[in-house]
Design an enzyme around this catalytic site. Sequence first.
Site, PDB file in Angstrom:
ATOM      1  N   LEU A  79       0.847  -1.289   0.187  1.00 26.16           N
ATOM      2  CA  LEU A  79      -0.032   0.106  -0.330  1.00 26.16           C
ATOM      3  C   LEU A  79       0.801   1.187  -0.221  1.00 26.16           C
ATOM      4  CD1 LEU A  79      -3.016  -0.787   2.961  1.00 26.16           C
ATOM      5  CD2 LEU A  79      -2.925  -1.153   0.205  1.00 26.16           C
ATOM      6  N   PRO A  80       0.548   2.606   0.024  1.00 28.51           N
ATOM      7  CA  PRO A  80       1.208   3.504  -0.119  1.00 28.51           C
ATOM      8  C   PRO A  80       1.575   3.273   0.464  1.00 28.51           C
ATOM      9  CG  PRO A  80      -1.261   4.367  -1.664  1.00 28.51           C
ATOM     10  CD  PRO A  80      -1.236   2.140  -0.914  1.00 28.51           C
ATOM     11  N   LYS A 185      14.238   0.875   6.008  1.00 31.14           N
ATOM     12  CA  LYS A 185      13.994   1.680   4.513  1.00 31.14           C
ATOM     13  C   LYS A 185      13.544   3.517   4.489  1.00 31.14           C
ATOM     14  CE  LYS A 185      11.440   1.262   0.751  1.00 31.14           C
ATOM     15  NZ  LYS A 185      12.224   1.749  -0.569  1.00 31.14           N
ATOM     16  N   LYS A 260       6.805  11.166   0.651  1.00 34.33           N
ATOM     17  CA  LYS A 260       6.522  10.202   2.111  1.00 34.33           C
ATOM     18  C   LYS A 260       7.726   9.937   3.000  1.00 34.33           C
ATOM     19  CE  LYS A 260       5.807   6.384   1.910  1.00 34.33           C
ATOM     20  NZ  LYS A 260       5.833   5.021   1.187  1.00 34.33           N
TER      21      LYS A 260
END
Length: 309
Positions: A79-80, A185, A260
Amino acid sequence: MIILKTYRKRNFFKVQNISFIGLGAMGTPMALNLLKKKYNLFLYDINTKNYKKFYKSKAKICNNYTDLSSKSDVFISMLPDGKALTNLVLGKNGIINFIKKDSTFIDCSSVDYETTLKISDAFTKNSIKFIDAPVSGGVSGAEQATLTIMVGGKKNTYNDAKEILSVLGKNIIYVGKSGSGQIVKACNNMMLGINMIGVSEAFTLASKYGISQKTFFEISSKSSGSSWAMLNHLPIKGIIKTAAANNRFKPGYAAKLILKDLSIAKQMAKKISLNIFMGKKAFDLYNSFCRKDKNNLDYSAIIKSLFKK
Ligand code: NAD
């Protein structure tokens, strides 16, 4: 008998059914790789246009969480962001209410680690195993199943999930406790964003001084300035195959997604009062780029913002 039971319980070797949620730029090729390995897939995406590539496959398209959850005990999400993950899992009638006990949920999305901890706690309370397993390698890495996958969560769950993750990537690395895959990440992508801006600046500067971009690539890709961003996502048209620049900067990896990731890294640094000068600058540059309606261009399109008007 007891031995066999334990084997079945702990080992994913027998897993055939996987529910895959989020069929965007990354999720689609990842799901297609699982199909190639003969897993039965149950698919779900809020954007039904994303089912297109699966119409001719054996994958089952699901319209609700009941269909998605009734036959699987392994779930993968792509998912985003953390908001989408929270909506999926803990939203009104969230999927957590439909997943059977002892199932395993593998989140491959890149999300802030605080959301990961919240989701992990909720799953643990419902006796559902959870690992965060964000990926690196871009769309070409997803297509070629060469992703690097960094995993946080219980080591046993990682061991069990490794067989499935090995279908999606080449380097599957255990980091540590829940959320630690996401910490790695965010730090990795902060470097990627900074690198991409550096590559964009250097190629623009060389070109403005009359150097052919092809020649500059030929040299710098074999020199100390080289980077993964340059070799895989060069922001210049016609030099490497995997560049979004060849395709009018269609993502690939959308600018809003690196924004993001940079925002997650920025928040992490703020929390421990760490100065991340370049990370903060990269965030500011991508922030103003996205504000100019460029969110849905590939992140390598940042090169467009360097030219003086
Ligand atoms: P994307 O926007 O192309 O795909 C996300 C998909 O999730 C979309 O199809 C969307 O409709 C779907 N979705 C959103 N909310 C949903 C919900 N509640 N239920 C079901 N589906 C839902 O994004 P992407 O490029 O595929 O990236 C996915 C994740 O992987 C992101 O977290 C991104 O940061 C990370 N990532 C991307 C790349 C890349 O190169 N694109 C590389 C590594 C990691």
